[in-house]
Design a protein around this motif. Structure first.
Motif, mmCIF file in Angstrom:
data_model
loop_
_atom_site.group_PDB
_atom_site.id
_atom_site.type_symbol
_atom_site.label_atom_id
_atom_site.label_comp_id
_atom_site.label_asym_id
_atom_site.label_seq_id
_atom_site.Cartn_x
_atom_site.Cartn_y
_atom_site.Cartn_z
ATOM 1 N N GLN A 155 -14.247 6.042 -1.744
ATOM 2 C CA GLN A 155 -13.915 5.372 -0.795
ATOM 3 C C GLN A 155 -15.614 5.000 0.271
ATOM 4 O O GLN A 155 -15.271 3.732 0.031
ATOM 5 N N THR B 154 -14.130 1.255 -0.223
ATOM 6 C CA THR B 154 -13.011 0.224 -0.344
ATOM 7 C C THR B 154 -12.656 -0.672 -0.615
ATOM 8 O O THR B 154 -11.672 -1.486 -1.280
ATOM 9 N N ASN C 225 -14.808 -3.529 -11.573
ATOM 10 C CA ASN C 225 -13.829 -3.233 -12.161
ATOM 11 C C ASN C 225 -15.615 -3.889 -13.426
ATOM 12 O O ASN C 225 -16.282 -4.090 -13.037
ATOM 13 N N GLN D 2 -10.552 2.523 -8.924
ATOM 14 C CA GLN D 2 -10.393 2.242 -7.012
ATOM 15 C C GLN D 2 -10.694 3.840 -6.549
ATOM 16 O O GLN D 2 -10.035 4.406 -6.842
ATOM 17 N N LEU E 286 -9.076 2.744 7.984
ATOM 18 C CA LEU E 286 -9.927 3.613 7.085
ATOM 19 C C LEU E 286 -9.751 4.440 6.168
ATOM 20 O O LEU E 286 -10.587 3.891 4.818
ATOM 21 N N THR E 287 -8.761 4.589 5.839
ATOM 22 C CA THR E 287 -8.513 5.406 4.786
ATOM 23 C C THR E 287 -6.786 5.791 4.705
ATOM 24 O O THR E 287 -6.480 5.183 5.515
ATOM 25 N N GLY E 288 -6.885 5.798 3.344
ATOM 26 C CA GLY E 288 -5.047 6.140 3.244
ATOM 27 C C GLY E 288 -5.181 4.570 2.228
ATOM 28 O O GLY E 288 -5.455 4.201 2.053
ATOM 29 N N ALA F 256 -6.240 1.352 3.672
ATOM 30 C CA ALA F 256 -7.459 1.358 3.938
ATOM 31 C C ALA F 256 -8.140 -0.017 3.241
ATOM 32 O O ALA F 256 -9.179 -1.286 4.120
ATOM 33 N N PHE F 257 -7.320 -0.543 3.019
ATOM 34 C CA PHE F 257 -8.151 -2.352 2.081
ATOM 35 C C PHE F 257 -7.562 -2.975 3.197
ATOM 36 O O PHE F 257 -8.164 -4.162 3.103
ATOM 37 N N LYS G 237 -9.847 -1.210 6.656
ATOM 38 C CA LYS G 237 -11.568 -0.987 6.459
ATOM 39 C C LYS G 237 -12.266 -2.009 7.024
ATOM 40 O O LYS G 237 -13.198 -2.435 7.532
ATOM 41 N N ASN G 238 -11.123 -3.472 6.074
ATOM 42 C CA ASN G 238 -11.936 -4.254 5.919
ATOM 43 C C ASN G 238 -11.946 -5.332 7.853
ATOM 44 O O ASN G 238 -12.754 -5.965 8.254
ATOM 45 N N LEU H 290 0.430 -0.457 -4.115
ATOM 46 C CA LEU H 290 -0.453 -1.056 -4.024
ATOM 47 C C LEU H 290 -2.181 -0.039 -4.735
ATOM 48 O O LEU H 290 -2.612 -0.631 -5.413
ATOM 49 N N ALA H 291 -1.625 0.946 -5.500
ATOM 50 C CA ALA H 291 -2.427 1.432 -6.426
ATOM 51 C C ALA H 291 -2.332 1.923 -8.074
ATOM 52 O O ALA H 291 -2.860 2.039 -8.485
ATOM 53 N N SER I 281 -2.544 -0.517 -11.217
ATOM 54 C CA SER I 281 -3.223 -1.414 -11.725
ATOM 55 C C SER I 281 -2.894 -1.322 -13.491
ATOM 56 O O SER I 281 -2.768 -2.375 -13.897
ATOM 57 N N ALA J 120 -7.774 -8.372 -5.160
ATOM 58 C CA ALA J 120 -8.121 -7.767 -6.281
ATOM 59 C C ALA J 120 -7.372 -7.197 -7.406
ATOM 60 O O ALA J 120 -7.067 -7.926 -8.388
ATOM 61 N N LYS K 156 -13.131 -11.327 -9.577
ATOM 62 C CA LYS K 156 -11.999 -10.203 -10.029
ATOM 63 C C LYS K 156 -11.557 -10.273 -11.142
ATOM 64 O O LYS K 156 -11.195 -10.189 -12.355
ATOM 65 N N PHE L 283 -22.193 -7.312 0.871
ATOM 66 C CA PHE L 283 -20.726 -8.975 0.486
ATOM 67 C C PHE L 283 -20.797 -9.550 0.871
ATOM 68 O O PHE L 283 -20.131 -9.157 2.345
#
Lengths: 296, 380
Positions: free
Chosen positions: A110, A115, A119, A215, B36-38, B41-42, B45-46, B203-204, B206, B230, B264, B300
């Motif tokens: 992370q 975070t 890709n 991720q 910030l985690t878990g 966090a998306f 954290k931002n 959320l996790a 893909s 993303a 992305k 970024f």
């Protein structure tokens, strides 16, 4: 759509197989649930990603990633499992210990990724689609199916036909007896962890490439699936893990396609309970299928 | 000797003067408590990154008056209710802490609101859930509720584009995203648009291959995707790879208003419609300056959540300064000032942020479209 969904399921299932094989191999040999396996899988994708964007050719990046995740898995064994194993009754402490390793690796990833979802750059792998018998299949899907088939065959050959395989089965059955016969159990553990880590790393790269997403939490859903796979397939059974992975992939695909949203997990775990009711030791029954006997 | 005495006197005078300044200087202690985690966090954290930048800039330009500054720290709610309860309880016990900017979202924000109202401790949660506001006078929300944001894209779907049959893909494990999706569904249904399918992803997740095949082979004239940027880009890529008719309009909500979405998704996200409080790169002097300073600091580009964090901190800072200027620098003073904030310059929406009488935030939205790899205001 049915045949296309079955194909989708087989591709997903084949990557589940790659992931679950390492997980089940460690369980088969050590009787330990390695919760850090998902983080190793994630690390594989991260390492290959950073190698690729650093300019390393993609094939080399995959090779480096497998080597690195193999070594990470060895490190996990040395740090989280070996001491506990030497003390005996390691199952529960090792489980907690592996959760700790998982959290550390996830936290590092992370921080490294800030975070962000990563890709592989466009063009890392050629995007080509073919229409075969009414099915739409990509070059990447074909390659994944082929690579997984070759690796699974190689692993089965390795476990069944080589000295190492015999040693693995001997240690899995009775570590003390194997040691008396001259088998170096610690070496077997290290090799098992290396293979499991390398396979998880490769699975991470393939998933990152196939689904365009890398991720830090990517290992979590695969860990959940791996539990289902090893229980349905039969704890510690390599063949069981492969069959259960493909079954899981196809079931998941069909559930998404034909059932109301949100039922996928219920169907998967329903399948798990159904298998346990009919065959409590899983599809490939034997509690110690890697070893071919019961651990003592 | 005379010179020495003179020097001593001068030094003493300077020391007294400095001590005087120090005595009047105020530290305004605010804690940025985000995920910030878990799983969240998306977002968290931002938001925290944006808020920290805002606080640093405000201190640097002397926003709080000479010698005064905001003293801030960043804490992690870990997307975990227990950790949130523990942290807010601890922070509430520290009398120096004026308020908390956070926690982030979902049940965590609700848990934070509960304890904040019990302890009479102001919190500005990131969520858009009205339940947090209704929980009591000490809990605020930073983002606009779905009832304000979603009509922008729902009206665009039904009236501007005249679409009739939509497939919906949403997030199933985040309350804020679910609320947005439900609101959209309700609004377009009222407007006569038929919902042909509803699917939820985690959320996790893909792997959307099965979902993409299902939608690509179904009959609809639009697809709405309510996921983070993303993940949304990834879903669209997989939809296109599964053979979705390229002319099918794809729509999303404000989470797509992120450079990540275009980065992305590449060519696959061209022509996608979305709503955005944040136009990446900025669309006025203030927001452009923020975009520039954020990228310079973080390496970024800023996304919607970074911009929200930055904007939220502007509102917090104004509330703290107003309370101080009113001579009521207490938690209650900050709470009252926060609820009275009107037309605060921010980098999102229509560039001003206000709370109404019900403490509901408003800063507006825009309908955007991806054109030539950039966000542009969508044609009316």
């Amino acid at each position: 759509m049915l045949s296309q969904q079955i194909l989708n399921g087989l591709v997903s299932g084949s990557v589940y197989a790659l992931f679950s094989l390492g997980f089940t191999l460690i369980f088969g040999v050590q009787k330990l649930l390695n919760f850090a396996h998902g983080a190793t899988f994630m690390a594989g994708a991260f390492i290959a990603y950073y190698c690729t964007i650093s300019g390393l050719p993609f094939l080399l990046a995959i090779g480096f990633s497998m080597l690195a995740t193999g070594l990470i898995a060895i490190l996990i064994d040395l740090i989280a499992f070996r001491t506990l194993r030497n003390r005996g009754n390691a199952e529960f402490p090792a489980l907690v210990s592996s959760i700790g390793v998982d959290l550390i690796l996830v936290s590092i990833a992370q921080q490294v990724s800030k975070t962000q979802v990563l890709n592989f750059p466009f063009g890392t792998f050629p995007i080509k689609f073919y229409d075969l018998f009414g099915l739409r299949i990509s070059l990447l899907q074909i390659v994944i199916l082929a690579v997984v088939a070759v690796l699974v065959a190689a692993l089965i050959f390795y476990l069944r036909k080589t000295t190492f395989g015999r040693q693995v089965r001997a240690v899995a059955t009775n570590e003390r007896a194997a040691a008396l016969l001259g088998v170096n159990a610690q070496s077997v553990y290290l090799q098992t962890f290396f293979i499991a880590g390398a396979l998880a790393g490769l699975a991470g790269v393939l998933i990152g490439l196939l689904f365009n997403s890398i991720q830090f939490l990517m290992g979590e859903p695969y860990m959940l699936r791996a539990f289902v796979v090893v229980v349905i397939g039969g704890l510690g059974s390599v063949q069981g893990a492969i069959v259960a992975s493909l079954l899981l992939g196809v079931t998941q695909s069909l559930a998404v396609a034909y059932l109301p949203s949100g039922l996928t997990d219920a169907i998967i775990f329903g399948l798990l309970f159904l298998v346990l009711l009919v065959r409590p030791n899983g599809l490939f029954g034997d509690i110690n299928a890697v070893a071919g006997g019961t651990r003592q | 000797m005379k010179f020495k005495t003179l020097m001593l006197s001068a030094t003493s005078a300077a020391a007294v003067t400095l001590a005087g300044v120090a005595a009047h200087a105020e530290d305004y202690k605010v804690v940025i408590l985000q995920s910030l985690t878990g799983g969240a966090a998306f977002i968290g954290k931002n938001v925290a990154d944006g808020a920290v930048l805002a606080a640093e800039e405000l201190n640097e330009k002397g926003f709080f008056g000479e010698g005064n500054q905001m003293v801030f720290s960043v804490e992690d709610d870990a997307t975990d209710r227990t950790q949130t309860l523990s942290l807010i309880t601890r922070l509430a016990a520290d009398e120096d802490v004026l308020m908390v900017m956070g926690p982030t979202s979902g049940s965590v924000a609700m848990a934070g609101a509960n304890v904040a109202n019990e302890r009479e401790f102001p919190v500005m949660t990131t969520t858009n859930s009205m339940e947090v506001v209704e929980n009591g006078p000490w809990s605020f929300i930073m983002t606009q509720p779905a009832s304000i944001t979603m009509p922008f894209i729902a009206d665009y779907t039904a009236e501007t584009l005249g679409l009739e049959r939509c497939a919906i893909i949403g997030v199933k494990d985040n309350e804020a995203y679910v609320a947005l999706q439900r609101m959209y569904e309700s609004l377009i249904t009222e407007a006569g648009v038929e919902i042909v399918s509803q699917d939820g992803v985690a959320l996790a997740d893909s792997d959307f291959s099965a979902l993409a095949t299902k939608i690509a082979t179904s009959d609809q004239d639009c697809v709405f995707i309510g996921t983070p940027a993303a993940q949304g880009a990834n879903i669209i890529l997989q939809l296109k790879q599964a053979g979705l008719d390229p002319s099918t309009p794809i729509l999303g909500h404000n989470a797509f208003a992120s450079p990540t979405f275009i980065e992305k998704g590449g060519a696959a996200v061209e022509d996608v419609y979305l709503i955005g409080a944040w136009v990446p790169g900025g669309d006025d002097d203030f927001s452009s300056a923020f975009a520039e300073s954020f990228e310079a600091k973080m390496g970024f580009p800023a996304d919607e959540w970074n911009a929200m964090g930055y904007s939220g901190m502007q509102v917090v800072a104004h509330a703290v300064r107003d309370a101080a200027e009113a001579g009521n620098l207490t938690r209650d003073g900050v709470r009252q000032a926060l609820g009275e904030q009107k037309d605060i310059p921010v980098v999102v929406g229509t560039h001003t942020y206000s709370y109404d009488e019900e403490r509901v935030p408003y800063f507006g939205m825009k309908v955007l479209q991806v054109k030539d790899g950039a966000f542009t205001v969508a044609p009316e």
